[in-house]
Design an enzyme around this catalytic site. Sequence first.
Site, mmCIF file in Angstrom:
data_model
loop_
_atom_site.group_PDB
_atom_site.id
_atom_site.type_symbol
_atom_site.label_atom_id
_atom_site.label_comp_id
_atom_site.label_asym_id
_atom_site.label_seq_id
_atom_site.Cartn_x
_atom_site.Cartn_y
_atom_site.Cartn_z
ATOM 1 N N ASP A 284 23.486 40.881 14.045
ATOM 2 C CA ASP A 284 23.561 42.145 13.379
ATOM 3 C C ASP A 284 22.091 42.310 13.368
ATOM 4 O O ASP A 284 21.040 41.573 13.451
ATOM 5 C CB ASP A 284 24.002 42.411 12.286
ATOM 6 C CG ASP A 284 24.308 43.796 11.840
ATOM 7 O OD1 ASP A 284 23.567 44.760 12.473
ATOM 8 O OD2 ASP A 284 25.375 44.245 11.072
HETATM 9 C C1 BGC Z 1 24.855 47.551 11.178
HETATM 10 C C2 BGC Z 1 25.845 47.354 12.543
HETATM 11 C C3 BGC Z 1 25.097 48.249 13.459
HETATM 12 C C4 BGC Z 1 23.434 47.746 13.608
HETATM 13 C C5 BGC Z 1 23.171 48.602 14.807
HETATM 14 C C6 BGC Z 1 23.368 47.360 11.308
HETATM 15 O O1 BGC Z 1 22.559 47.684 10.279
HETATM 16 O O2 BGC Z 1 25.405 46.712 10.565
HETATM 17 O O3 BGC Z 1 27.019 47.798 12.081
HETATM 18 O O4 BGC Z 1 25.868 48.054 14.640
HETATM 19 O O5 BGC Z 1 22.751 48.063 12.494
HETATM 20 O O6 BGC Z 1 22.712 49.863 14.545
#
Ligand code: BGC
Length: 763
Positions: A284
């Site tokens: 993530d």
């Molecule tokens: C979130 C994810 C997301 C990623 C990219 C993160 O902060 O937890 O769900 O896909 O950002 O935007």
Amino acid sequence: MNVKSTALALAATLLLAACAPRSDMDRYIDDLMSRMTLEQKIGQLNLHSAPGFVSAARVTEEDENVKLLRAGRLGGLYGTGNLEYIRRMQEIALESGAGIPLITGMDVIHGYQTVFPVPLALSTSWNTELVEQTARIAATEASASGINWVFSPMVDICRDARWGRIVEGGGEDPYLGGELAKAYVRGYQGTDGIYDDHDVMVCVKHYALYGGAEAGRDYNSVFLSRQEALNGYMRPYQQAACAGAASYMSSFNEFEGIPASMNKYLMDDLLRKAWGFGGFIVSDATAIAEEVNHGIGDLQEVSARSLQAGLDMDMNSDGFVGTLQKSLAEGRVTEADIDRACRRILEAKYKLGLFENPFKYLDATRSVKEIYTPEHLAFARKAAQESMVLLKNNGVLPLRKDARIAVVGPLAKDGSAMAGTWSMSDHNDESVTPYEGIAEVAKASYAEGSWLFKDKELEESVRFGLFKIFRPGYTAPAIHTVPQERLIAEAVAKARQADVVVACVGEIANLNGEGASRTDISVPDAQEELLKALKATGKPVVMVLVTGRPLTLGWEDAEMDAILNVWSPGSEGGHAIADVLFGDVNPSAKLTTSFPRNVGQLPLYYNHKNTGRPHPDDEPYRKFVSCYIDEINAPLYPFGYGLSYTTFAYSPITLSAPEMPVDGSVTASVTVTNTGSRAGDEIVQLYIHDVFATSTRPVKELKGFRKVHLDPGASVRVDFTLTKEELSYYNHGLQWVCEPGDFEIMIGPNSRDTDGTVLRVIG
Ligand code: BGC
């Protein structure tokens, strides 16, 4: 499902694969990698967001991503659907280093330019074909915008409505969650195993157990046993792997004291070895760098450990690209570790067809023809109609089209609240509002009615906090410029002139989603004040609840004449709201999360254990049993609950046989009759309870569901086949077992009102 036998099968497959001739893809990648430098290989493991997140950035040689690309230090980009930008970056990628095309990702969560209801809402349709079709449309639109990889589905099970990200998933049940996960994968990736230019790769998230965040506080630690994790939370991730999901995103949380992005048990032992997943895993955003805060070591240490644990791609931490060369030189990782991760990413690009045609997803003619089309919007309306849960109705609904209707509330004309969280659409503000939808059908007046919150600072930070982060130079508009008393007085005046009031209240998009945990999950105070003033007019009040999470609705349930929970229903929300309010569509959705009476009941979920001192859910306090002094145990609205404008009667349940050999099967049946005067859809639910087992088992577990359409007076027999698969669970030794003995088999319209019989399983 058995971890051990799957692992054995996998070992056999791997052995066969080792003896098998190398495929075209293997040979292509062997050759490519033989020509790549170490730095270029590490570059493939690096994923960055596009500048300005979703802005139409112009490409200059000064951009950090351009510099990285030129140096062969970037494998993918995410966060933009700007075709020209992606095309230019793709050209630069091909001109630079080993000339490897970029993979281009995006948070396409519930539709792309055409916005569907938020995922929690979609789950309440219990219609996996509908969910699959929303993903198919999203794939079409995203792939016409240069995107070949979507950060969806989010399949985290959540039992605690304080967690704002409950909105992104399919609710609290692992069985339903598994069925939804497969539907999303089929919809995005297609079903033939080949990516044509309308198919995109999924990224299943957040692996794993992110929804178990303690106390519902985002990013918080997860404390679950392996057994509970496997039984209560893992099935959706596992089913997604079975359906062929191409990639996973590791989560922010820790599990068993190890952050998920460096957790070998999760990534390697379970996902890859036990479930046979062969794709790549991306962290993530900044999750590797955050492992430093978790207290594991410096960026070099956590990057090395993450790679070794099975993580392949680093989103936004620059941990891999910044430290792996040094770690290799110091013997902290091996070249084989780097090669393995690089190969997995190259395989994904190969499967997407990017080596054959790096511009495959950059067809500008598609982007004008296939996005936000009338057909897609029509489907968004259907999806919204099927995702609205009627929580209460004293008979005021459906509304008459000749009634004078006062549509009031701060969400009555808020298009972005319809679109909801994680909507990347350029059309958010154009989403059809409740007022617009109602005014197309009947004579409607409007008043804003109230602020969101009485606390101005709180309201400002909820409304504008996100924009302040992502839009440099953003100036927030003034709020609370009209006094709350005046807004309420205007709404009350409109209500007095109307036959019925439709009050649109609840959560704006930023009040749920990421980084939006709440300790008080009631209707925000200023809006509740409005509801009380409307109630005092004596006019019937229909509450249209816009929300991304279960709220505590004790007062509303007692005082409102009807409550229609529309969630954030998407581009066509207002039309679908009118369709349901006026009875052109009979509501059929049912909750996939328990609605608590009181935030103190959380975590609250229907498939809980019994305890040694159980207490009936609906009985008041008694000393020395498992209950609360000041609240009953029952939720306000249970899992599986939702009303219709018609009524359904269930016959007693019958079994094709009272006993089942452990390897046999049995059919459980009921006859469902529409006893009302309107046609309607009913979601019939089957639950089991393992009466005695070697480990404690939940009081109820969903193991089947069927949505049936019935005309007035019509009946249908609904059959469910039970085999040991439905009756198995992970025992204390983490083996997937069906233990002979008695099982209660229950069928009903929700998890509370079931009728049951006993099935004996013989070993
Ligand atoms: C979130 C994810 C997301 C990623 C990219 C993160 O902060 O937890 O769900 O896909 O950002 O935007």
